[in-house]
Design a protein around this motif. Structure first.
Motif, PDB file in Angstrom:
ATOM      1  N   ASP A  67      49.220  49.432  25.740  1.00  0.00           N
ATOM      2  CA  ASP A  67      49.286  50.036  27.268  1.00  0.00           C
ATOM      3  C   ASP A  67      48.355  48.658  28.060  1.00  0.00           C
ATOM      4  O   ASP A  67      47.029  48.644  27.946  1.00  0.00           O
ATOM      5  CB  ASP A  67      48.394  51.334  27.283  1.00  0.00           C
ATOM      6  CG  ASP A  67      48.645  51.704  28.723  1.00  0.00           C
ATOM      7  OD1 ASP A  67      49.194  51.287  29.687  1.00  0.00           O
ATOM      8  OD2 ASP A  67      47.818  53.012  29.159  1.00  0.00           O
ATOM      9  N   LEU A  68      49.177  48.131  28.474  1.00  0.00           N
ATOM     10  CA  LEU A  68      48.549  47.002  29.281  1.00  0.00           C
ATOM     11  C   LEU A  68      47.773  47.318  30.600  1.00  0.00           C
ATOM     12  O   LEU A  68      46.909  46.647  31.155  1.00  0.00           O
ATOM     13  CB  LEU A  68      49.563  45.820  29.752  1.00  0.00           C
ATOM     14  CG  LEU A  68      50.370  45.153  28.550  1.00  0.00           C
ATOM     15  CD1 LEU A  68      51.176  44.242  29.187  1.00  0.00           C
ATOM     16  CD2 LEU A  68      49.363  44.581  27.674  1.00  0.00           C
ATOM     17  N   GLY A  69      47.855  48.707  30.951  1.00  0.00           N
ATOM     18  CA  GLY A  69      47.077  48.990  32.049  1.00  0.00           C
ATOM     19  C   GLY A  69      45.809  49.340  31.906  1.00  0.00           C
ATOM     20  O   GLY A  69      44.773  49.791  32.799  1.00  0.00           O
ATOM     21  N   ASN A  70      45.216  49.100  30.490  1.00  0.00           N
ATOM     22  CA  ASN A  70      43.924  49.425  30.305  1.00  0.00           C
ATOM     23  C   ASN A  70      43.100  48.310  30.829  1.00  0.00           C
ATOM     24  O   ASN A  70      41.586  48.308  30.609  1.00  0.00           O
ATOM     25  CB  ASN A  70      43.624  49.886  28.603  1.00  0.00           C
ATOM     26  CG  ASN A  70      44.113  51.020  28.306  1.00  0.00           C
ATOM     27  OD1 ASN A  70      44.445  51.833  29.363  1.00  0.00           O
ATOM     28  ND2 ASN A  70      44.659  50.999  27.177  1.00  0.00           N
ATOM     29  N   TRP A  71      43.600  47.169  30.756  1.00  0.00           N
ATOM     30  CA  TRP A  71      42.954  46.050  31.308  1.00  0.00           C
ATOM     31  C   TRP A  71      43.128  45.547  32.961  1.00  0.00           C
ATOM     32  O   TRP A  71      44.324  45.199  33.187  1.00  0.00           O
ATOM     33  CB  TRP A  71      43.172  44.730  30.340  1.00  0.00           C
ATOM     34  CG  TRP A  71      42.700  44.977  29.099  1.00  0.00           C
ATOM     35  CD1 TRP A  71      41.406  44.880  28.507  1.00  0.00           C
ATOM     36  CD2 TRP A  71      43.520  45.495  27.720  1.00  0.00           C
ATOM     37  NE1 TRP A  71      41.519  45.012  27.164  1.00  0.00           N
ATOM     38  CE2 TRP A  71      42.827  45.637  26.818  1.00  0.00           C
ATOM     39  CE3 TRP A  71      44.859  45.945  27.848  1.00  0.00           C
ATOM     40  CZ2 TRP A  71      43.015  46.014  25.778  1.00  0.00           C
ATOM     41  CZ3 TRP A  71      45.385  46.373  26.619  1.00  0.00           C
ATOM     42  CH2 TRP A  71      44.501  46.403  25.624  1.00  0.00           C
ATOM     43  N   GLU A  72      42.268  45.638  33.534  1.00  0.00           N
ATOM     44  CA  GLU A  72      42.543  45.354  34.840  1.00  0.00           C
ATOM     45  C   GLU A  72      42.517  43.764  35.285  1.00  0.00           C
ATOM     46  O   GLU A  72      43.239  43.376  36.323  1.00  0.00           O
ATOM     47  CB  GLU A  72      41.250  45.750  35.954  1.00  0.00           C
ATOM     48  CG  GLU A  72      41.023  47.431  35.840  1.00  0.00           C
ATOM     49  CD  GLU A  72      39.811  47.954  36.632  1.00  0.00           C
ATOM     50  OE1 GLU A  72      39.160  46.893  37.208  1.00  0.00           O
ATOM     51  OE2 GLU A  72      39.443  49.127  36.790  1.00  0.00           O
ATOM     52  N   SER A  73      42.195  43.068  34.458  1.00  0.00           N
ATOM     53  CA  SER A  73      42.113  41.496  34.651  1.00  0.00           C
ATOM     54  C   SER A  73      43.480  41.097  34.419  1.00  0.00           C
ATOM     55  O   SER A  73      43.751  39.931  34.847  1.00  0.00           O
ATOM     56  CB  SER A  73      41.076  40.895  33.583  1.00  0.00           C
ATOM     57  OG  SER A  73      41.467  41.170  32.433  1.00  0.00           O
ATOM     58  N   LEU A  74      44.350  41.709  33.862  1.00  0.00           N
ATOM     59  CA  LEU A  74      45.837  41.426  33.957  1.00  0.00           C
ATOM     60  C   LEU A  74      46.613  41.684  35.139  1.00  0.00           C
ATOM     61  O   LEU A  74      47.430  40.769  35.437  1.00  0.00           O
ATOM     62  CB  LEU A  74      46.409  42.233  32.783  1.00  0.00           C
ATOM     63  CG  LEU A  74      45.930  41.972  31.298  1.00  0.00           C
ATOM     64  CD1 LEU A  74      46.776  42.504  30.288  1.00  0.00           C
ATOM     65  CD2 LEU A  74      45.951  40.323  30.790  1.00  0.00           C
ATOM     66  N   ASP A  81      37.053  40.085  32.981  1.00  0.00           N
ATOM     67  CA  ASP A  81      37.840  39.812  31.699  1.00  0.00           C
ATOM     68  C   ASP A  81      37.098  39.807  30.415  1.00  0.00           C
ATOM     69  O   ASP A  81      37.667  39.305  29.726  1.00  0.00           O
ATOM     70  CB  ASP A  81      38.963  38.608  32.072  1.00  0.00           C
ATOM     71  CG  ASP A  81      38.213  37.337  31.943  1.00  0.00           C
ATOM     72  OD1 ASP A  81      36.775  37.540  32.397  1.00  0.00           O
ATOM     73  OD2 ASP A  81      38.778  36.266  31.847  1.00  0.00           O
ATOM     74  N   SER A  82      35.837  40.247  30.554  1.00  0.00           N
ATOM     75  CA  SER A  82      35.091  40.439  29.319  1.00  0.00           C
ATOM     76  C   SER A  82      35.654  41.061  28.335  1.00  0.00           C
ATOM     77  O   SER A  82      35.287  40.723  27.068  1.00  0.00           O
ATOM     78  CB  SER A  82      33.802  40.518  29.790  1.00  0.00           C
ATOM     79  OG  SER A  82      33.688  42.176  30.251  1.00  0.00           O
ATOM     80  N   ALA A  83      36.381  41.911  28.522  1.00  0.00           N
ATOM     81  CA  ALA A  83      37.170  43.012  27.453  1.00  0.00           C
ATOM     82  C   ALA A  83      38.126  42.036  26.738  1.00  0.00           C
ATOM     83  O   ALA A  83      38.289  42.231  25.526  1.00  0.00           O
ATOM     84  CB  ALA A  83      37.608  44.168  28.016  1.00  0.00           C
ATOM     85  N   LEU A  84      39.011  41.177  27.350  1.00  0.00           N
ATOM     86  CA  LEU A  84      39.895  40.436  26.757  1.00  0.00           C
ATOM     87  C   LEU A  84      39.330  38.961  26.197  1.00  0.00           C
ATOM     88  O   LEU A  84      39.763  38.505  24.841  1.00  0.00           O
ATOM     89  CB  LEU A  84      40.985  39.842  27.708  1.00  0.00           C
ATOM     90  CG  LEU A  84      41.823  41.138  28.148  1.00  0.00           C
ATOM     91  CD1 LEU A  84      42.967  40.732  29.040  1.00  0.00           C
ATOM     92  CD2 LEU A  84      42.691  41.939  26.787  1.00  0.00           C
TER      93      LEU A  84
END
Length: 424
Positions: A67-74, A81-84
């Motif tokens: 689910d790419l919606g969990n990362w707002e930086s995308l 983007d610290s999660a990625l």
């Protein structure tokens, strides 16, 4: 070609097959013995299993939903983007189930096969080194031993001096050690152990003939019209002229008509120094003998050379030996010149209907001075062995060849002063 005859059972060859149709009902009154146990064997269902397609229902995400919606930086420009891309100096804490995958030999706590060992020292287990993920465990111990051995053998080497002065010093040192530690008694033949060395020579390029190009011709039989047991001095000054017909290329072979002409021609050449023109020279007549065609042409001959051994006294070049000229003096050594090409020739079948572009029945040869362009070309060829800075030139390729413009005009047939005898 062999032919195999077979007897026909029918009088007329069957051209069209007409098989019988299957019977409308199964055959009856036939006793077919059948073992019921063969239906109980596992192999009985192999054909059914092989012909049955297996349903494979795979979703668009191949069983691994993401689910790419969990990362707002995308999706947003200035989002965090610290999660990625986490900070390498402040990494997030791993899940306890995944900590053994990030095993580090220098960490205070160790994991083996997913279980915490509870050891506070890295020496409690073997270092696995750089082991790829999902690597088989039977290879990790050997890799760790090799990694430890390589680390222990690593020694910092001092920097190597690659300056011009250092290279010249190393080259001179290598020559000095070879000359001082050289011994003929220690030399051994690679294939003949009973052969011993008698003398040694320095191998040097022959600068006197380096500008000349030498080709080696091998004939399928002795050229000329004389028998093999009869000496033929005319072969020392034969001419091979390139020829071309409508559909072929070959060589025309010329010899003097009498032995006196060949002997006189060689005598005139030996009476003067190389590249000097004899005075009041009469033309030497060469007559056409026959045509030869090339069977094989080797454009590169890396293992065959012309060698002249000199003992340091009155020495001679290859041209001096061939022309019986008074030798000059130079240092002791084995002087070599490479062979440009090697050709294998055989007699060409005469064809009265073949049209030649330019056929000569007689050639009259005299020596002429070299033109300025030919002298420049000769000097360029000699510079390869005479000029110490030859390889520093910009117009020299990797093989040490100089690009020279070709294309001499006119229809003059040049005869080089330096030549080699043909070989049968």
């Amino acid at each position: 070609m062999s032919f195999k005859k077979s007897k026909l059972d029918l009088l007329v060859r069957v051209r069209y097959a007409n098989p019988l149709s299957p019977p409308p009902c199964p055959p009856k009154l036939l006793d077919i013995p059948t073992d019921p146990m063969r239906y109980a064997q596992p192999e009985f269902l192999n054909s059914i299993a092989n012909n049955t397609p297996l349903p494979m229902i795979v979703d668009a995400e191949c069983g691994m939903p993401l689910d790419l919606g969990n990362w707002e930086s995308l999706w947003e420009e200035n989002a965090d983007d610290s999660a990625l891309n986490p900070d390498p100096h402040n990494l997030p804490k791993l899940d306890p189930k995944d900590e053994f995958l990030a095993y580090d030999s220098g960490s205070s706590s160790a994991y083996m096969n997913g279980n915490h060992t509870g050891s506070s020292t890295p020496s409690a287990i073997h270092s696995l080194g750089q082991v790829a993920w999902l690597r088989k465990t039977e290879y990790t111990s050997d890799r760790a031993q090799r990694s430890a051995a390589n680390e222990s053998k690593h020694v910092a080497l001092p920097p190597i001096d690659v300056s011009r002065e250092a290279q010249l010093r190393d080259i001179e040192t290598s020559f000095l050690e070879c000359n001082e530690n050289f011994s003929l008694e220690e030399l051994r033949h690679p294939n003949k152990p009973n052969v011993t060395a008698v003398e040694s020579y320095e191998i040097l390029p022959d600068s006197k003939i380096w500008a000349n190009q030498y080709d080696l011709f091998r004939f399928s039989e002795r050229p000329g019209e004389r028998p093999v047991d009869v000496e033929d001095p005319r072969l020392d000054c034969a001419i091979l002229r390139p020829m071309k017909s409508d559909h072929d290329s070959f060589l025309a072979f010329y010899l003097t008509e009498q032995d006196e002409g060949a002997l006189k021609f060689n005598q005139v050449r030996s009476s003067v120094q190389p590249y000097e023109i004899p005075e009041n020279e009469e033309p030497t007549v060469f007559k056409f003998i026959r045509d030869y065609e090339t069977v094989k042409v080797e454009q590169e001959v890396p293992n065959e050379f012309l060698l002249v051994f000199e003992d340091g006294g009155s020495t001679s070049t290859f041209d001096d030996v061939f022309n019986d000229r008074k030798p000059a003096k130079r240092q002791r050594g084995a002087y070599y010149k490479n062979i440009e090409r090697k050709m294998f020739l055989k007699k060409k079948r005469a064809n009265a209907y073949e049209q030649y572009e330019d056929k000569w029945d007689v050639i009259k040869v005299t020596h002429v001075p070299m033109s300025q362009e030919e002298e420049d070309e000769r000097e360029e060829a000699l510079a390869e062995v005479m000029d110490p800075l030859f390889l520093m030139r910009g117009d020299v390729d990797a093989d040490g060849e100089v690009e020279v413009d070709e294309g001499l005009g006119g229809h003059t047939f040049p005869v080089p002063v330096e030549s080699i005898p043909v070989e049968t």
